[in-house]
Design a protein around this motif. Sequence first.
Motif, PDB file in Angstrom:
ATOM      1  N   ASN A 232       0.820  -1.227   0.000  1.00  0.00           N
ATOM      2  CA  ASN A 232       0.000   0.000   0.000  1.00  0.00           C
ATOM      3  C   ASN A 232       0.850   1.273   0.000  1.00  0.00           C
ATOM      4  N   GLU A 233       2.129   1.110  -0.387  1.00  0.00           N
ATOM      5  CA  GLU A 233       3.052   2.245  -0.469  1.00  0.00           C
ATOM      6  C   GLU A 233       3.168   2.980   0.862  1.00  0.00           C
ATOM      7  N   LYS A 234       3.169   2.174   1.927  1.00  0.00           N
ATOM      8  CA  LYS A 234       3.428   2.715   3.259  1.00  0.00           C
ATOM      9  C   LYS A 234       4.517   1.873   3.914  1.00  0.00           C
ATOM     10  N   THR A 235       5.579   2.525   4.327  1.00  0.00           N
ATOM     11  CA  THR A 235       6.692   1.840   4.980  1.00  0.00           C
ATOM     12  C   THR A 235       6.619   2.089   6.482  1.00  0.00           C
ATOM     13  N   GLU A 236       6.741   1.010   7.260  1.00  0.00           N
ATOM     14  CA  GLU A 236       6.623   1.114   8.717  1.00  0.00           C
ATOM     15  C   GLU A 236       7.716   0.275   9.387  1.00  0.00           C
ATOM     16  N   TYR A 237       8.347   0.865  10.395  1.00  0.00           N
ATOM     17  CA  TYR A 237       9.329   0.156  11.208  1.00  0.00           C
ATOM     18  C   TYR A 237       8.968   0.277  12.677  1.00  0.00           C
ATOM     19  N   ARG A 238       9.095  -0.835  13.369  1.00  0.00           N
ATOM     20  CA  ARG A 238       9.010  -0.808  14.823  1.00  0.00           C
ATOM     21  C   ARG A 238      10.344  -1.294  15.365  1.00  0.00           C
ATOM     22  N   GLY A 239      10.976  -0.464  16.180  1.00  0.00           N
ATOM     23  CA  GLY A 239      12.275  -0.849  16.741  1.00  0.00           C
ATOM     24  C   GLY A 239      13.395  -0.841  15.724  1.00  0.00           C
ATOM     25  N   LEU A 240      13.437   0.174  14.884  1.00  0.00           N
ATOM     26  CA  LEU A 240      14.495   0.305  13.886  1.00  0.00           C
ATOM     27  C   LEU A 240      15.818   0.675  14.573  1.00  0.00           C
ATOM     28  N   PHE A 241      16.923   0.052  14.137  1.00  0.00           N
ATOM     29  CA  PHE A 241      18.221   0.380  14.728  1.00  0.00           C
ATOM     30  C   PHE A 241      19.324   0.248  13.679  1.00  0.00           C
ATOM     31  N   ASN A 242      20.457   0.848  13.970  1.00  0.00           N
ATOM     32  CA  ASN A 242      21.612   0.784  13.071  1.00  0.00           C
ATOM     33  C   ASN A 242      22.655  -0.137  13.707  1.00  0.00           C
ATOM     34  N   PRO A 243      22.879  -1.327  13.134  1.00  0.00           N
ATOM     35  CA  PRO A 243      23.776  -2.309  13.773  1.00  0.00           C
ATOM     36  C   PRO A 243      25.196  -1.800  14.023  1.00  0.00           C
TER      37      PRO A 243
END
Length: 450
Positions: A232-243
């Motif tokens: 649906n052209e919606k991007t969602e992140y929960r708990g995004l982090f940079n390793p």
Amino acid sequence: MVMKFRSVLDIACGIRYIYSQLDICSSLSRAILLDSEMSTKIHDIEKAYDNINEVLPLLNKPTFASAINLIKIKLSELKDIRSSVIRLKEGAILDDIELFEIKSLAIINNDISSLLSQFNTESFKIYDTTHVLNLLDPDGNRITSFYIYDSYSPELTKLRRDYKQSNYQDQDIPFEISKYEEKIREQLSSSLREHYLLIDNTMLSLALADILIAKCLQIKSLDLVVPKVSLNEKTEYRGLFNPEIESILKNEKREYQKTDISFSSQKPLLITGSNMGGKTVTLKTLALAQLLFQYGFGIPSEEAHITPVNEIYLSCGDDQDYRASLSSFAADMKRVDKMIKSLKRGRFILSLTDEPARTTNPVEGSALAESLITVLSKYRSMNVLTTHYNISNPYCTRLRVKGFENGKMNYSLVEDTGTEAPHEALLIAESLDIDSEWIELAQKELNKRN
């Protein structure tokens, strides 16, 4: 524009760190990965993650984990023999080293096929190279060496026996032996030529198996997640982090604060907040996650729904280009202009722009930032921008960094309906033990202006 994996490794978002943490066994597999193209089609992306989803649970089974360890040992012996396959296809007579390499490939393939046969998995495409192996190993010894065996020719067997009986003194015999051996090489090359495509596909399939295993093991070791493809052209992140940053903080006995964020193609997303609020890290991590998604890696997040795009544009940091005689402002403007031109060609892009026009005066800078949001809102695209300017543009959704709380920075993103950026620079400067006289005078100056 085709983006090969090697071309994105220098994007300053942490992807080279992910690559460095990938336990690939063979140089061939690394070469195949580096030459892989970014997937933009939903079917291709879903297929890559279907394979990962099939293999990941198997890694929890001791028998499969044990088999994987043996497979990795076999894959470490995999050689890049693509040039030999090309020579074979073009009609060349292969030498003993090239025939040995093809035999070794067939043995590795058969061994891995045997190890995988006990598991019901379709993620590894393994070809049957038994016929190729029989051609190069007529005695069935299945050892990784090659020799023009006596069993290839009774005449050759007799010549070698006669030469041995002469105590290797008859100098006419070696010439005859070499003629027979070259004839056998020609016959073998001719027979193998019928299977050059099988040999080439076998080499590729083993490299892809190596890459798939490495990606699955990395998901477990770095605590990554398999994403869902957003339709649906919606991007969602929960708990995004940079390793990479998480690893640095961990070494310093500090904790990484993960981020929840979502955005869509409906409106650009504007993130506001003071400097040191993590806005730039968020943009870089969004770029990292998108790249990993479209190259079929695990995603550094607790949960992810990601929209595939045609192109990814990350604009962060001071890109002053001395060789091109471009100032920071000029480099910034040229980079954003390139992104806009791509939009106007009809490309569906993800643009991640950190504080556009930040290096010019605030009056014109804020006008450029406002108008950029208006331009982006006119086209179907995914856009995230950050700023510390006061922006009143209605054509965007807004988040802000929660900010300074109880003497420390809270990097959480919260919805924002205001148009003014947070005023926290002096608080942050004070927390950094900056000269107190300077800070006090600045505060007095602010009070006078207000």
